[in-house]
Design a protein around this motif. Structure first.
Motif, PDB file in Angstrom:
ATOM      1  N   CYS A 151      32.483  11.826   5.501  1.00 49.39           N
ATOM      2  CA  CYS A 151      32.960  13.210   5.600  1.00 49.39           C
ATOM      3  C   CYS A 151      33.011  13.871   4.225  1.00 49.39           C
ATOM      4  O   CYS A 151      32.820  15.087   4.106  1.00 49.39           O
ATOM      5  CB  CYS A 151      34.343  13.266   6.251  1.00 49.39           C
ATOM      6  SG  CYS A 151      34.351  12.794   8.000  1.00 49.39           S
ATOM      7  N   ASP A 152      33.288  13.088   3.191  1.00 51.32           N
ATOM      8  CA  ASP A 152      33.366  13.633   1.829  1.00 51.32           C
ATOM      9  C   ASP A 152      32.036  14.229   1.379  1.00 51.32           C
ATOM     10  O   ASP A 152      32.013  15.092   0.505  1.00 51.32           O
ATOM     11  CB  ASP A 152      33.813  12.544   0.831  1.00 51.32           C
ATOM     12  CG  ASP A 152      35.299  12.245   0.946  1.00 51.32           C
ATOM     13  OD1 ASP A 152      36.043  13.082   1.522  1.00 51.32           O
ATOM     14  OD2 ASP A 152      35.725  11.170   0.469  1.00 51.32           O
ATOM     15  N   LYS A 212      32.086  20.322  16.556  1.00 49.43           N
ATOM     16  CA  LYS A 212      33.198  21.000  17.225  1.00 49.43           C
ATOM     17  C   LYS A 212      33.244  20.620  18.698  1.00 49.43           C
ATOM     18  O   LYS A 212      34.316  20.417  19.263  1.00 49.43           O
ATOM     19  CB  LYS A 212      33.069  22.512  17.069  1.00 49.43           C
ATOM     20  CG  LYS A 212      33.415  23.004  15.675  1.00 49.43           C
ATOM     21  CD  LYS A 212      33.368  24.508  15.604  1.00 49.43           C
ATOM     22  CE  LYS A 212      33.688  24.962  14.182  1.00 49.43           C
ATOM     23  NZ  LYS A 212      33.625  26.419  14.059  1.00 49.43           N
ATOM     24  N   ALA A 253      33.753  23.776   6.978  1.00 44.21           N
ATOM     25  CA  ALA A 253      34.096  23.508   8.371  1.00 44.21           C
ATOM     26  C   ALA A 253      33.486  22.198   8.860  1.00 44.21           C
ATOM     27  O   ALA A 253      34.099  21.481   9.657  1.00 44.21           O
ATOM     28  CB  ALA A 253      33.635  24.658   9.255  1.00 44.21           C
ATOM     29  N   LYS A 311      33.045  19.500   7.164  1.00 40.40           N
ATOM     30  CA  LYS A 311      33.874  18.420   6.647  1.00 40.40           C
ATOM     31  C   LYS A 311      35.157  18.306   7.477  1.00 40.40           C
ATOM     32  O   LYS A 311      35.561  17.208   7.851  1.00 40.40           O
ATOM     33  CB  LYS A 311      34.214  18.661   5.181  1.00 40.40           C
ATOM     34  CG  LYS A 311      35.034  17.547   4.552  1.00 40.40           C
ATOM     35  CD  LYS A 311      35.240  17.772   3.077  1.00 40.40           C
ATOM     36  CE  LYS A 311      36.018  16.626   2.458  1.00 40.40           C
ATOM     37  NZ  LYS A 311      36.135  16.764   1.005  1.00 40.40           N
ATOM     38  N   GLU A 312      35.771  19.462   7.765  1.00 41.72           N
ATOM     39  CA  GLU A 312      36.997  19.452   8.568  1.00 41.72           C
ATOM     40  C   GLU A 312      36.736  18.877   9.960  1.00 41.72           C
ATOM     41  O   GLU A 312      37.520  18.083  10.471  1.00 41.72           O
ATOM     42  CB  GLU A 312      37.568  20.862   8.676  1.00 41.72           C
ATOM     43  CG  GLU A 312      38.138  21.377   7.369  1.00 41.72           C
ATOM     44  CD  GLU A 312      38.588  22.836   7.463  1.00 41.72           C
ATOM     45  OE1 GLU A 312      38.867  23.305   8.589  1.00 41.72           O
ATOM     46  OE2 GLU A 312      38.644  23.483   6.411  1.00 41.72           O
ATOM     47  N   ASP A 313      35.626  19.283  10.571  1.00 43.07           N
ATOM     48  CA  ASP A 313      35.266  18.766  11.889  1.00 43.07           C
ATOM     49  C   ASP A 313      35.024  17.265  11.845  1.00 43.07           C
ATOM     50  O   ASP A 313      35.425  16.526  12.752  1.00 43.07           O
ATOM     51  CB  ASP A 313      34.010  19.468  12.422  1.00 43.07           C
ATOM     52  CG  ASP A 313      34.262  20.942  12.756  1.00 43.07           C
ATOM     53  OD1 ASP A 313      35.442  21.324  12.888  1.00 43.07           O
ATOM     54  OD2 ASP A 313      33.266  21.678  12.883  1.00 43.07           O
ATOM     55  N   CYS A 314      34.379  16.824  10.797  1.00 40.40           N
ATOM     56  CA  CYS A 314      34.097  15.401  10.619  1.00 40.40           C
ATOM     57  C   CYS A 314      35.400  14.608  10.503  1.00 40.40           C
ATOM     58  O   CYS A 314      35.567  13.566  11.135  1.00 40.40           O
ATOM     59  CB  CYS A 314      33.219  15.198   9.379  1.00 40.40           C
ATOM     60  SG  CYS A 314      32.815  13.466   9.043  1.00 40.40           S
ATOM     61  N   ILE A 315      36.344  15.135   9.735  1.00 38.58           N
ATOM     62  CA  ILE A 315      37.632  14.458   9.543  1.00 38.58           C
ATOM     63  C   ILE A 315      38.402  14.398  10.855  1.00 38.58           C
ATOM     64  O   ILE A 315      38.939  13.343  11.226  1.00 38.58           O
ATOM     65  CB  ILE A 315      38.454  15.165   8.434  1.00 38.58           C
ATOM     66  CG1 ILE A 315      37.790  14.936   7.076  1.00 38.58           C
ATOM     67  CG2 ILE A 315      39.893  14.671   8.425  1.00 38.58           C
ATOM     68  CD1 ILE A 315      38.382  15.751   5.938  1.00 38.58           C
ATOM     69  N   VAL A 316      38.435  15.516  11.586  1.00 38.35           N
ATOM     70  CA  VAL A 316      39.140  15.549  12.879  1.00 38.35           C
ATOM     71  C   VAL A 316      38.516  14.530  13.843  1.00 38.35           C
ATOM     72  O   VAL A 316      39.226  13.779  14.519  1.00 38.35           O
ATOM     73  CB  VAL A 316      39.115  16.978  13.481  1.00 38.35           C
ATOM     74  CG1 VAL A 316      39.571  16.973  14.934  1.00 38.35           C
ATOM     75  CG2 VAL A 316      39.977  17.911  12.653  1.00 38.35           C
TER      76      VAL A 316
END
Length: 183
Positions: free
Chosen positions: A162-163, A5, A168, A170-175
């Motif tokens: 990221c998969d 984050k 959260a 995973k979402e942070d990794c994608i962002v």
């Protein structure tokens, strides 16, 4: 707050700052382009005035050279401002045409076979310069395509990493991956 984050927040902050920097750079580039055009026009007027002292073919060559000099300056500025392979190739083609006009005018001062050879050489030089401009554009396009392919491959790897995560994280990794790779 997790490290992901914090990293994502930092990337968003940097992206916002660089957007402002890009806007300022664009304004500066436009001002430089305009200044180069103004300088080219002023130089042209000065060069043209010098041509008034000449007569005959010498004056004609001088005028064509003044126009060619202005064309080179404005086209170089335009290519630098737009900074695309297409703009650079277009500038080189326009410059080749201007140089051809000068060479052709010089040929008019000759007669017979010497004039014919001069005209053919001027045209050959123009064709060569245009071909070089096209080749440079194609090479630049190929390099840009290769950069894009490499970026896409890195993005796919990042998404695969990221998969392996969940929620959260995973979402942070994608962002973070999207921000880093400009997707």
């Amino acid at each position: 707050m997790t490290i992901n984050k914090i990293l994502a927040a930092m990337l968003i902050g940097v992206a916002g700052f660089s957007g402002t920097s890009l806007a300022l750079a664009a304004d500066s580039a436009k001002a430089s382009y305009k200044a180069a055009e103004d300088l080219a026009d002023a130089t042209y007027k000065s060069d043209k005035a010098k041509c008034d002292e000449l007569s005959g073919n010498g004056k004609d060559v001088c005028l064509k050279q003044a126009k060619a000099t202005r064309e080179h300056t404005t086209q170089d500025a335009k290519a630098e401002y737009k900074n695309t392979p297409k703009a650079i190739a277009s500038a080189r083609k326009s410059e080749a045409d201007a140089d051809y006009a000068v060479a052709r005018e010089k040929c008019d001062g000759l007669a017979g076979n010497a004039k014919d050879v001069c005209i053919k050489q001027a045209k050959a030089d123009q064709v060569n310069d245009v071909a070089n401009a096209n080749t440079q554009r194609d090479v630049s396009k190929a390099k840009a395509d290769a950069r894009e392919e490499r970026a896409d491959a890195r993005y796919k790897v990042a998404m695969a990493k990221c998969d392996a995560l969940a929620g959260a994280a995973k979402e942070d990794c994608i962002v973070a991956a999207k921000a880093e790779l400009g997707k």
